[in-house]
Design a protein around this motif. Structure first.
Motif, PDB file in Angstrom:
ATOM      1  N   GLY A  42       0.820  -1.199   0.000  1.00  0.00           N
ATOM      2  CA  GLY A  42       0.000   0.000   0.000  1.00  0.00           C
ATOM      3  C   GLY A  42       0.854   1.249   0.000  1.00  0.00           C
ATOM      4  O   GLY A  42       2.078   1.191   0.211  1.00  0.00           O
ATOM      5  N   TYR A  43       0.211   2.388  -0.197  1.00  0.00           N
ATOM      6  CA  TYR A  43       0.946   3.640  -0.334  1.00  0.00           C
ATOM      7  C   TYR A  43       1.595   4.067   0.983  1.00  0.00           C
ATOM      8  O   TYR A  43       2.773   4.449   1.017  1.00  0.00           O
ATOM      9  N   GLY A  44       0.853   3.988   2.076  1.00  0.00           N
ATOM     10  CA  GLY A  44       1.366   4.474   3.349  1.00  0.00           C
ATOM     11  C   GLY A  44       2.609   3.752   3.810  1.00  0.00           C
ATOM     12  O   GLY A  44       3.513   4.375   4.395  1.00  0.00           O
ATOM     13  N   ALA A  45       2.675   2.448   3.559  1.00  0.00           N
ATOM     14  CA  ALA A  45       3.807   1.646   4.031  1.00  0.00           C
ATOM     15  C   ALA A  45       4.947   1.571   3.027  1.00  0.00           C
ATOM     16  O   ALA A  45       5.964   0.938   3.302  1.00  0.00           O
ATOM     17  N   THR A  46       4.774   2.200   1.881  1.00  0.00           N
ATOM     18  CA  THR A  46       5.853   2.235   0.888  1.00  0.00           C
ATOM     19  C   THR A  46       6.686   3.492   1.113  1.00  0.00           C
ATOM     20  O   THR A  46       6.189   4.603   0.997  1.00  0.00           O
ATOM     21  N   SER A  47       7.934   3.302   1.455  1.00  0.00           N
ATOM     22  CA  SER A  47       8.821   4.437   1.720  1.00  0.00           C
ATOM     23  C   SER A  47       9.821   4.605   0.587  1.00  0.00           C
ATOM     24  O   SER A  47      10.049   3.683  -0.200  1.00  0.00           O
ATOM     25  N   MET A  48      10.415   5.764   0.531  1.00  0.00           N
ATOM     26  CA  MET A  48      11.465   6.001  -0.459  1.00  0.00           C
ATOM     27  C   MET A  48      12.626   5.040  -0.238  1.00  0.00           C
ATOM     28  O   MET A  48      13.221   4.524  -1.186  1.00  0.00           O
ATOM     29  N   LEU A  49      12.939   4.767   1.031  1.00  0.00           N
ATOM     30  CA  LEU A  49      14.036   3.864   1.341  1.00  0.00           C
ATOM     31  C   LEU A  49      13.742   2.443   0.858  1.00  0.00           C
ATOM     32  O   LEU A  49      14.614   1.785   0.283  1.00  0.00           O
ATOM     33  N   SER A  50      12.500   1.986   1.046  1.00  0.00           N
ATOM     34  CA  SER A  50      12.160   0.631   0.601  1.00  0.00           C
ATOM     35  C   SER A  50      12.195   0.533  -0.925  1.00  0.00           C
ATOM     36  O   SER A  50      12.635  -0.477  -1.474  1.00  0.00           O
ATOM     37  N   VAL A  51      11.750   1.587  -1.601  1.00  0.00           N
ATOM     38  CA  VAL A  51      11.821   1.599  -3.066  1.00  0.00           C
ATOM     39  C   VAL A  51      13.274   1.564  -3.514  1.00  0.00           C
ATOM     40  O   VAL A  51      13.643   0.815  -4.428  1.00  0.00           O
ATOM     41  N   ALA A  52      14.108   2.366  -2.872  1.00  0.00           N
ATOM     42  CA  ALA A  52      15.533   2.404  -3.211  1.00  0.00           C
ATOM     43  C   ALA A  52      16.166   1.028  -3.041  1.00  0.00           C
ATOM     44  O   ALA A  52      16.953   0.584  -3.889  1.00  0.00           O
ATOM     45  N   ARG A  53      15.817   0.349  -1.954  1.00  0.00           N
ATOM     46  CA  ARG A  53      16.400  -0.967  -1.704  1.00  0.00           C
ATOM     47  C   ARG A  53      15.987  -1.977  -2.769  1.00  0.00           C
ATOM     48  O   ARG A  53      16.821  -2.720  -3.281  1.00  0.00           O
ATOM     49  N   VAL A  54      14.684  -2.019  -3.094  1.00  0.00           N
ATOM     50  CA  VAL A  54      14.205  -2.981  -4.090  1.00  0.00           C
ATOM     51  C   VAL A  54      14.788  -2.670  -5.463  1.00  0.00           C
ATOM     52  O   VAL A  54      15.134  -3.575  -6.225  1.00  0.00           O
ATOM     53  N   ALA A  55      14.904  -1.383  -5.780  1.00  0.00           N
ATOM     54  CA  ALA A  55      15.440  -0.977  -7.086  1.00  0.00           C
ATOM     55  C   ALA A  55      16.961  -0.994  -7.132  1.00  0.00           C
ATOM     56  O   ALA A  55      17.556  -0.763  -8.187  1.00  0.00           O
ATOM     57  N   ARG A  56      17.586  -1.243  -5.966  1.00  0.00           N
ATOM     58  CA  ARG A  56      19.051  -1.214  -5.854  1.00  0.00           C
ATOM     59  C   ARG A  56      19.608   0.136  -6.301  1.00  0.00           C
ATOM     60  O   ARG A  56      20.568   0.229  -7.082  1.00  0.00           O
ATOM     61  N   ALA A  57      18.940   1.169  -5.804  1.00  0.00           N
ATOM     62  CA  ALA A  57      19.371   2.548  -6.069  1.00  0.00           C
ATOM     63  C   ALA A  57      19.650   3.200  -4.720  1.00  0.00           C
ATOM     64  O   ALA A  57      19.248   2.701  -3.674  1.00  0.00           O
ATOM     65  N   SER A  58      20.336   4.318  -4.742  1.00  0.00           N
ATOM     66  CA  SER A  58      20.591   5.019  -3.490  1.00  0.00           C
ATOM     67  C   SER A  58      19.380   5.869  -3.118  1.00  0.00           C
ATOM     68  O   SER A  58      18.664   6.386  -3.986  1.00  0.00           O
ATOM     69  N   ASN A  59      19.159   5.987  -1.823  1.00  0.00           N
ATOM     70  CA  ASN A  59      18.070   6.823  -1.337  1.00  0.00           C
ATOM     71  C   ASN A  59      18.279   8.272  -1.779  1.00  0.00           C
ATOM     72  O   ASN A  59      17.331   8.985  -2.124  1.00  0.00           O
ATOM     73  N   GLU A  60      19.525   8.691  -1.822  1.00  0.00           N
ATOM     74  CA  GLU A  60      19.849  10.056  -2.252  1.00  0.00           C
ATOM     75  C   GLU A  60      19.426  10.300  -3.700  1.00  0.00           C
ATOM     76  O   GLU A  60      18.944  11.382  -4.045  1.00  0.00           O
ATOM     77  N   THR A  61      19.619   9.285  -4.541  1.00  0.00           N
ATOM     78  CA  THR A  61      19.223   9.422  -5.950  1.00  0.00           C
ATOM     79  C   THR A  61      17.722   9.635  -6.066  1.00  0.00           C
ATOM     80  O   THR A  61      17.258  10.495  -6.830  1.00  0.00           O
ATOM     81  N   LEU A  62      16.943   8.850  -5.308  1.00  0.00           N
ATOM     82  CA  LEU A  62      15.495   8.990  -5.372  1.00  0.00           C
ATOM     83  C   LEU A  62      15.055  10.391  -4.958  1.00  0.00           C
ATOM     84  O   LEU A  62      14.221  11.012  -5.633  1.00  0.00           O
ATOM     85  N   TYR A  63      15.622  10.903  -3.876  1.00  0.00           N
ATOM     86  CA  TYR A  63      15.240  12.242  -3.421  1.00  0.00           C
ATOM     87  C   TYR A  63      15.710  13.314  -4.396  1.00  0.00           C
ATOM     88  O   TYR A  63      15.010  14.317  -4.607  1.00  0.00           O
ATOM     89  N   ARG A  64      16.861  13.110  -5.019  1.00  0.00           N
ATOM     90  CA  ARG A  64      17.362  14.090  -5.980  1.00  0.00           C
ATOM     91  C   ARG A  64      16.482  14.126  -7.232  1.00  0.00           C
ATOM     92  O   ARG A  64      16.198  15.193  -7.778  1.00  0.00           O
ATOM     93  N   TRP A  65      16.038  12.960  -7.701  1.00  0.00           N
ATOM     94  CA  TRP A  65      15.254  12.888  -8.928  1.00  0.00           C
ATOM     95  C   TRP A  65      13.780  13.228  -8.727  1.00  0.00           C
ATOM     96  O   TRP A  65      13.151  13.812  -9.597  1.00  0.00           O
ATOM     97  N   TYR A  66      13.216  12.830  -7.576  1.00  0.00           N
ATOM     98  CA  TYR A  66      11.767  12.943  -7.401  1.00  0.00           C
ATOM     99  C   TYR A  66      11.344  13.923  -6.309  1.00  0.00           C
ATOM    100  O   TYR A  66      10.169  14.292  -6.243  1.00  0.00           O
ATOM    101  N   GLY A  67      12.264  14.336  -5.461  1.00  0.00           N
ATOM    102  CA  GLY A  67      11.927  15.261  -4.396  1.00  0.00           C
ATOM    103  C   GLY A  67      11.433  14.572  -3.140  1.00  0.00           C
ATOM    104  O   GLY A  67      12.009  14.726  -2.075  1.00  0.00           O
ATOM    105  N   ASP A  68      10.353  13.811  -3.276  1.00  0.00           N
ATOM    106  CA  ASP A  68       9.802  13.067  -2.150  1.00  0.00           C
ATOM    107  C   ASP A  68       8.922  11.955  -2.700  1.00  0.00           C
ATOM    108  O   ASP A  68       8.847  11.749  -3.915  1.00  0.00           O
ATOM    109  N   LYS A  69       8.247  11.239  -1.808  1.00  0.00           N
ATOM    110  CA  LYS A  69       7.435  10.091  -2.239  1.00  0.00           C
ATOM    111  C   LYS A  69       6.290  10.529  -3.148  1.00  0.00           C
ATOM    112  O   LYS A  69       5.998   9.882  -4.149  1.00  0.00           O
ATOM    113  N   ARG A  70       5.657  11.632  -2.813  1.00  0.00           N
ATOM    114  CA  ARG A  70       4.572  12.122  -3.661  1.00  0.00           C
ATOM    115  C   ARG A  70       5.096  12.442  -5.062  1.00  0.00           C
ATOM    116  O   ARG A  70       4.433  12.168  -6.065  1.00  0.00           O
ATOM    117  N   GLY A  71       6.282  13.016  -5.128  1.00  0.00           N
ATOM    118  CA  GLY A  71       6.881  13.321  -6.423  1.00  0.00           C
ATOM    119  C   GLY A  71       7.168  12.068  -7.231  1.00  0.00           C
ATOM    120  O   GLY A  71       6.994  12.046  -8.451  1.00  0.00           O
TER     121      GLY A  71
END
Length: 201
Positions: free
Chosen positions: A25-54
């Motif tokens: 679900g949306y509430g339990a999906t974090s940027m960190l969990s997405v980064a881990r599954v995608a094997r990307a850095s958390n910093e990259t996700l925040y740099r590219w998208y800003g936040d989870k809503r982005g």
């Protein structure tokens, strides 16, 4: 990073987000969990998208990219608006009834914060409907159709095309439709739309 490499990584990130969305679900999906599954850095996700809503707004925009591009092309080149809608409508309906859109809408319905719903509206309908409205305004200006306004004509068209199909998909009572179903639905919607516009005062 080269554009094609970034696009490929973004696709991997978004696929990871879809997988987690369906699982947690949306509430339990974090940027960190997405980064881990995608094997990307958390910093990259925040740099590219800003936040989870982005991130999720970007996913909605990606899902609707082909429809937006086709509508803009039709508006810019001055193609026959109704013929253009006939070409775009199957792509639009297929996208709206596809697994990604259904997953996003199910998650948005369960998201008590309304954050995902707002991202869906902003990146989806609020981006596509004005383009349909602009295309139908051209048709009204040429005298091909009549309606109280281009916004009303767009509402008529979308209502006839989509109806309750997406809701039925979201609640699981309608399977993902095939090409024949989509073609029949588009033909019926356009026929009804032409009659409606012909009788509008």
């Amino acid at each position: 990073m080269r554009d094609e490499t970034r696009a490929q990584r973004q696709l991997q990130i978004e696929e990871a987000a879809y997988a987690l969305l369906g699982e947690k679900g949306y509430g339990a999906t974090s940027m960190l969990s997405v980064a881990r599954v995608a094997r990307a850095s958390n910093e990259t996700l925040y740099r590219w998208y800003g936040d989870k809503r982005g991130l999720f707004k970007s996913m909605v925009e990606t899902n609707a990219r082909d429809i937006r591009a086709a509508l803009r092309d039709a508006i810019d080149c001055g193609a026959d608006p109704l013929a253009s809608l006939e070409k775009v409508a199957p792509v639009l309906l297929t996208m709206l009834l596809g697994e990604k859109a259904v997953l996003l809408n199910r998650a948005a319905a369960a998201d008590e914060t309304g954050e995902l719903g707002a991202a869906l509206a902003e990146g989806g309908r609020n981006a596509v409907a004005p383009l349909i409205e602009a295309l139908l305004r051209q048709s009204m200006e040429s005298g091909a159709i009549r309606a109280p306004s281009a916004a009303t004509a767009a509402e008529w068209f979308l209502g006839l095309l989509i109806g309750d199909l997406q809701i039925r998909r979201v609640i699981g009572v309608l399977p993902e439709p095939g090409a024949d179903f989509v073609a029949d639905r588009v033909a019926g919607a356009l026929a009804a739309f032409r009659v409606l516009c012909a009788n509008a005062s």
